[in-house]
Design a protein around this motif. Structure first.
Motif, mmCIF file in Angstrom:
data_model
loop_
_atom_site.group_PDB
_atom_site.id
_atom_site.type_symbol
_atom_site.label_atom_id
_atom_site.label_comp_id
_atom_site.label_asym_id
_atom_site.label_seq_id
_atom_site.Cartn_x
_atom_site.Cartn_y
_atom_site.Cartn_z
ATOM 1 N N ALA A 463 41.563 38.976 36.105
ATOM 2 C CA ALA A 463 40.699 38.854 36.956
ATOM 3 C C ALA A 463 41.097 38.125 38.334
ATOM 4 C CB ALA A 463 40.102 37.902 36.260
ATOM 5 N N ARG A 464 42.272 37.050 37.846
ATOM 6 C CA ARG A 464 41.584 36.438 39.556
ATOM 7 C C ARG A 464 42.683 37.061 40.582
ATOM 8 N NH1 ARG A 464 43.303 32.942 35.736
ATOM 9 N NH2 ARG A 464 46.878 33.200 35.921
ATOM 10 N N LYS A 465 44.426 38.782 39.995
ATOM 11 C CA LYS A 465 44.356 38.848 40.994
ATOM 12 C C LYS A 465 42.934 39.805 41.401
ATOM 13 C CE LYS A 465 48.743 39.836 38.863
ATOM 14 N NZ LYS A 465 49.736 40.471 37.902
ATOM 15 N N SER A 466 42.559 40.283 40.874
ATOM 16 C CA SER A 466 41.309 41.215 41.822
ATOM 17 C C SER A 466 40.580 40.309 42.520
ATOM 18 C CB SER A 466 40.573 41.995 40.404
ATOM 19 O OG SER A 466 41.432 42.721 39.335
ATOM 20 N N GLN A 468 41.335 38.281 44.091
ATOM 21 C CA GLN A 468 42.090 37.347 45.271
ATOM 22 C C GLN A 468 41.835 39.091 46.609
ATOM 23 O OE1 GLN A 468 45.884 36.461 44.392
ATOM 24 N NE2 GLN A 468 45.202 34.429 43.701
ATOM 25 N N ARG A 469 42.429 40.349 45.795
ATOM 26 C CA ARG A 469 42.406 41.865 46.738
ATOM 27 C C ARG A 469 40.924 42.192 46.628
ATOM 28 N NH1 ARG A 469 46.136 42.236 42.543
ATOM 29 N NH2 ARG A 469 44.526 43.872 41.364
ATOM 30 N N ARG A 470 40.031 41.333 45.980
ATOM 31 C CA ARG A 470 38.982 41.841 46.117
ATOM 32 C C ARG A 470 38.156 43.411 45.851
ATOM 33 N NH1 ARG A 470 35.444 38.611 49.527
ATOM 34 N NH2 ARG A 470 36.360 37.267 50.246
ATOM 35 N N THR A 471 38.268 43.948 45.162
ATOM 36 C CA THR A 471 39.123 44.867 44.105
ATOM 37 C C THR A 471 38.267 44.747 43.044
ATOM 38 O OG1 THR A 471 41.140 44.484 42.990
ATOM 39 C CG2 THR A 471 41.338 46.116 44.722
ATOM 40 N N PRO A 472 37.063 46.399 42.160
ATOM 41 C CA PRO A 472 36.901 45.857 41.145
ATOM 42 C C PRO A 472 37.154 45.399 40.162
ATOM 43 C CG PRO A 472 36.253 48.797 42.328
ATOM 44 C CD PRO A 472 37.316 47.633 43.321
ATOM 45 N N THR A 473 36.211 44.906 38.690
ATOM 46 C CA THR A 473 37.904 44.690 37.983
ATOM 47 C C THR A 473 37.022 45.270 36.905
ATOM 48 O OG1 THR A 473 35.822 43.233 37.454
ATOM 49 C CG2 THR A 473 36.867 42.509 38.544
ATOM 50 N N SER A 474 37.407 46.666 36.644
ATOM 51 C CA SER A 474 37.248 47.906 35.646
ATOM 52 C C SER A 474 38.358 48.111 34.870
ATOM 53 C CB SER A 474 37.174 49.044 36.385
ATOM 54 O OG SER A 474 37.929 49.735 37.359
ATOM 55 N N ALA A 475 39.521 47.845 35.113
ATOM 56 C CA ALA A 475 40.700 47.223 33.950
ATOM 57 C C ALA A 475 39.975 46.310 33.176
ATOM 58 C CB ALA A 475 42.060 47.024 34.937
ATOM 59 N N VAL A 476 39.497 44.892 33.734
ATOM 60 C CA VAL A 476 39.507 43.773 32.935
ATOM 61 C C VAL A 476 38.457 44.090 32.151
ATOM 62 C CG1 VAL A 476 38.504 41.973 33.309
ATOM 63 C CG2 VAL A 476 40.348 42.149 34.943
ATOM 64 N N ALA A 477 37.304 44.795 32.738
ATOM 65 C CA ALA A 477 35.983 45.367 31.523
ATOM 66 C C ALA A 477 36.362 46.018 30.614
ATOM 67 C CB ALA A 477 35.062 45.991 32.345
ATOM 68 N N SER A 478 37.258 47.463 30.526
ATOM 69 C CA SER A 478 37.960 47.576 30.004
ATOM 70 C C SER A 478 39.368 47.133 29.138
ATOM 71 C CB SER A 478 38.749 49.124 30.284
ATOM 72 O OG SER A 478 39.418 49.668 29.133
ATOM 73 N N GLN A 545 31.557 38.881 27.271
ATOM 74 C CA GLN A 545 30.902 40.233 28.136
ATOM 75 C C GLN A 545 29.422 40.525 28.998
ATOM 76 O OE1 GLN A 545 29.552 43.301 25.115
ATOM 77 N NE2 GLN A 545 31.477 44.935 25.868
ATOM 78 N N ALA A 546 28.604 39.462 28.060
ATOM 79 C CA ALA A 546 27.448 39.836 28.393
ATOM 80 C C ALA A 546 27.569 38.973 29.663
ATOM 81 C CB ALA A 546 26.855 39.312 27.475
ATOM 82 N N ALA A 547 28.607 37.831 30.195
ATOM 83 C CA ALA A 547 28.493 37.417 31.421
ATOM 84 C C ALA A 547 28.973 38.248 32.261
ATOM 85 C CB ALA A 547 29.226 36.358 30.655
ATOM 86 N N SER A 548 29.625 38.861 32.023
ATOM 87 C CA SER A 548 30.763 39.693 33.046
ATOM 88 C C SER A 548 29.832 40.733 33.672
ATOM 89 C CB SER A 548 31.598 40.108 32.525
ATOM 90 O OG SER A 548 31.584 41.113 30.707
ATOM 91 N N ALA A 549 29.594 41.581 32.820
ATOM 92 C CA ALA A 549 28.809 42.555 32.843
ATOM 93 C C ALA A 549 27.701 42.737 34.834
ATOM 94 C CB ALA A 549 27.079 43.079 31.985
ATOM 95 N N PRO A 550 26.416 41.660 34.885
ATOM 96 C CA PRO A 550 26.202 41.491 35.952
ATOM 97 C C PRO A 550 26.980 41.624 37.000
ATOM 98 C CG PRO A 550 25.406 39.254 34.601
ATOM 99 C CD PRO A 550 26.340 39.812 34.036
ATOM 100 N N SER A 551 27.772 40.313 36.870
ATOM 101 C CA SER A 551 29.587 40.786 38.563
ATOM 102 C C SER A 551 30.136 41.757 38.676
ATOM 103 C CB SER A 551 30.332 39.405 37.948
ATOM 104 O OG SER A 551 31.142 39.733 37.325
ATOM 105 N N GLN A 552 30.246 42.578 37.881
ATOM 106 C CA GLN A 552 30.265 44.109 37.805
ATOM 107 C C GLN A 552 29.439 44.652 38.644
ATOM 108 O OE1 GLN A 552 32.439 45.496 34.175
ATOM 109 N NE2 GLN A 552 33.170 43.335 33.252
ATOM 110 N N SER A 553 28.060 44.712 37.967
ATOM 111 C CA SER A 553 27.301 45.279 38.867
ATOM 112 C C SER A 553 26.978 45.426 39.829
ATOM 113 C CB SER A 553 25.922 45.229 37.912
ATOM 114 O OG SER A 553 24.742 45.863 38.574
ATOM 115 N N GLU A 554 27.279 43.472 40.543
ATOM 116 C CA GLU A 554 27.130 43.736 42.118
ATOM 117 C C GLU A 554 28.535 43.824 42.395
ATOM 118 O OE1 GLU A 554 26.981 39.465 41.747
ATOM 119 O OE2 GLU A 554 24.706 39.410 40.691
#
Length: 557
Positions: A463-466, A468-478, A545-554
């Protein structure tokens, strides 16, 4: 006589109840000293909470329950604590008989939890012989749906008349105690099963039933045959229900209590009186004044029998319990306990020693009388050969140890002794196996926890790497989704382990009241701790998971 269903086998030994059921029920003299064993029930011994020199009243708690299956112990006389050891408490009487009663409870208006707690603090156990703590048995509704409460008044074993006399004198109170238990377990039907050799008790019940409320009570009189008083056998005769192999009456929606237990329940709830005395049948040809007595727990058996005219010269043996399922006492210097329902002071002519055992002649008599449809002959051979696998295959643990097979055996083989020894051996093996399984479960749970923590650590790193690269965190969510699924599986497994541990503990405690339960209680406590940890971890994962869902949507937008 009501129509009844039937169970197989059974025998008709001499009843020998006439000597003790002719006299009225009276109080035994107050003892000058009582010896109260800490183990008077199934499960763990109680833990002393008094010290030598302490002053106590009748009903004062002197030892507290230990573990899940255990029971409080109360002073049965007022006086001074003389001795406290790891096995018993001795109290000297002051002759005053001062009481320490609990507040009365209106059971019809009281909340169930208040009634459960009263049963717990009153130290009531099953007075029919098993000694299973009543407050635990009453909570069966938490795991089963109960539709019928059976009052087991069969009292089928020879000599014993304690329930008979209890019903003659306290029929209405017994039924009120049954109403309390029916309320707690949710039963809508109360059935009394009683053998036809108790006409006075039957008449007393018929009169009491007319006043009983709010749940209707049905009286079923059955023909006299041993062992009709076995729970499975009585349930079959009354309700035509078959308790499954390895199961309990609750598995078919039935709960059983004997009259003495129900009377003790009412005394505890209505009168605030803990279990400090019980009705004991005193009989046998070596005493001159047989009958039934209200006896304080801890009373010396020797003194009690001498009060009713014990003839030491004629005495051959004293049996605690009945002649079929009871046990000879090695010494009379032992006290009356919660489990003492009958004392038979027998002469050698009355109950002679068993003849010398001879080889089995394969006559099949044992099979014809077995009330559980077992094959006692085969079980006997496998027991002597220590073939435990085949004994379990032939349903050894369905044996109720009634002794009918030994009674009819022409070779005088002590079949029940063989079965008891085999059961004890197999139970110990089961406990060791269960301990190994729980050790494995704890190890696997720890490994899963370490793996989850490592996955979370890696997820935070990604998540920290993502970020920094400002990329989606789909791998983290997965990875979080995969972790959540694993936690759900671990939670379900932990929940199943708790249920299995509870069922094992309850079954072993009811099958063998003297079986040590330390290991099983430890396993249950461990399973419960694992379940709490699994629930906590699952809840945290869901929050993450609930907390990460809004950030992933944004980020996706």
């Amino acid at each position: 006589m009501s129509n009844a269903f039937d169970f197989p086998g059974g025998i008709h030994p001499p009843e020998r109840k006439q000597r003790s059921n002719q006299a009225t029920l009276i109080d035994a003299p107050l003892p000058g000293r009582v010896t109260l064993p800490l183990q008077q029930h199934s499960g763990q011994p109680a833990t002393p909470c008094v010290a030598p020199g302490d002053t106590v009243k009748v009903g004062s708690v002197i030892a507290q329950r230990e573990g899940m299956i255990s029971s409080h112990l109360h002073a049965s006389i007022s006086g001074t604590v003389r001795e406290v050891s790891t096995t018993q408490i001795i109290i000297d009487s002051d002759g005053q008989d001062e009481w320490n009663r609990l507040p009365s409870i209106d059971w019809q208006r009281a909340a169930p939890n208040a009634l459960f707690e009263r049963l717990n603090e009153s130290g009531i156990v099953g007075l029919g012989g098993a000694g299973f703590p009543t407050h635990i048995k009453a909570r069966v509704v938490e795991r089963h749906t109960i539709h019928t409460l059976v009052i087991n008044a069969a009292e089928c074993e020879p000599y014993i008349t304690a329930d008979d006399l209890t019903l003659r004198h306290y029929a209405s109170d017994v039924l009120e105690g049954a109403q309390i238990i029916a309320k707690l377990c949710g039963a809508q039907h109360i059935v009394i099963g009683i053998e036809d050799n108790k006409p006075e008790a039957i008449e007393a019940l018929r009169q009491a039933i007319q006043k009983s409320q709010p749940i209707t009570v049905e009286l079923k009189v059955i023909s006299t045959r041993y062992p009709s008083g076995g729970e499975r056998q009585l349930i079959k005769r009354l309700l035509d229900l078959n308790v499954p192999s390895g199961g309990l009456p609750a598995d078919v929606g039935v709960l059983c209590h004997n009259p003495g237990t129900l009377l003790a329940i009412l005394h505890a709830v209505r009168d605030g009186q803990p279990l400090v005395s019980r009705v004991v049948t005193l009989t046998g040809e070596a005493i001159s004044q047989p009958g039934n007595r209200w006896v304080r727990l801890g009373t010396s058996i020797k003194e009690l029998l001498e009060q009713v005219g014990l003839d030491h010269t004629a005495l051959h043996q004293v049996i605690q319990g009945g002649p079929m399922m009871g046990a000879p006492l090695l010494t009379l210097d032992t006290p009356v306990t919660k489990l003492t329902n009958c004392l038979i002071a027998a002469t050698i002519v009355e109950l002679p020693p068993a003849p010398v055992e001879s080889p089995c002649i394969r006559c099949g008599e044992c099979e014809s009388v077995c009330p559980v449809s077992l094959l006692p002959q085969q079980l006997h051979w496998y027991a002597r050969a220590n073939d435990d696998a085949k004994m379990e295959r032939y349903h050894l643990f369905d044996c109720i140890e009634c002794g009918a097979c030994s009674y009819v055996c022409p070779s005088h083989i002590p079949l029940v002794v063989d079965y008891r020894e085999a059961k004890s051996r197999i139970r110990l093996q089961r406990i060791e196996t269960a301990k190994a399984e729980y050790a494995k479960h704890r190890f696997e749970f720890r490994q899963a926890r370490l793996a989850r923590e490592e996955a979370e650590k890696q997820a935070r790193k990604e998540a920290r790497k993502s970020q920094q690269r400002r990329t989606p965190t789909s791998a983290v969510a997965s990875s979080e989704k995969v972790d959540l699924r694993g936690l759900r599986i671990a939670h379900a497994a932990a929940k199943a382990s708790v249920k299995k541990a509870e069922k094992t503990l309850a079954r072993v405690a009811q099958e063998d009241p003297k079986q040590p339960l330390d290991d099983l209680e430890m396993q249950l406590a461990t399973a419960q701790e694992n379940l709490k940890a699994a629930e906590s971890q699952l809840a945290q994962a869901k929050e993450q998971q609930a907390a990460s869902a809004p950030s992933q949507s944004e980020e996706s937008s």
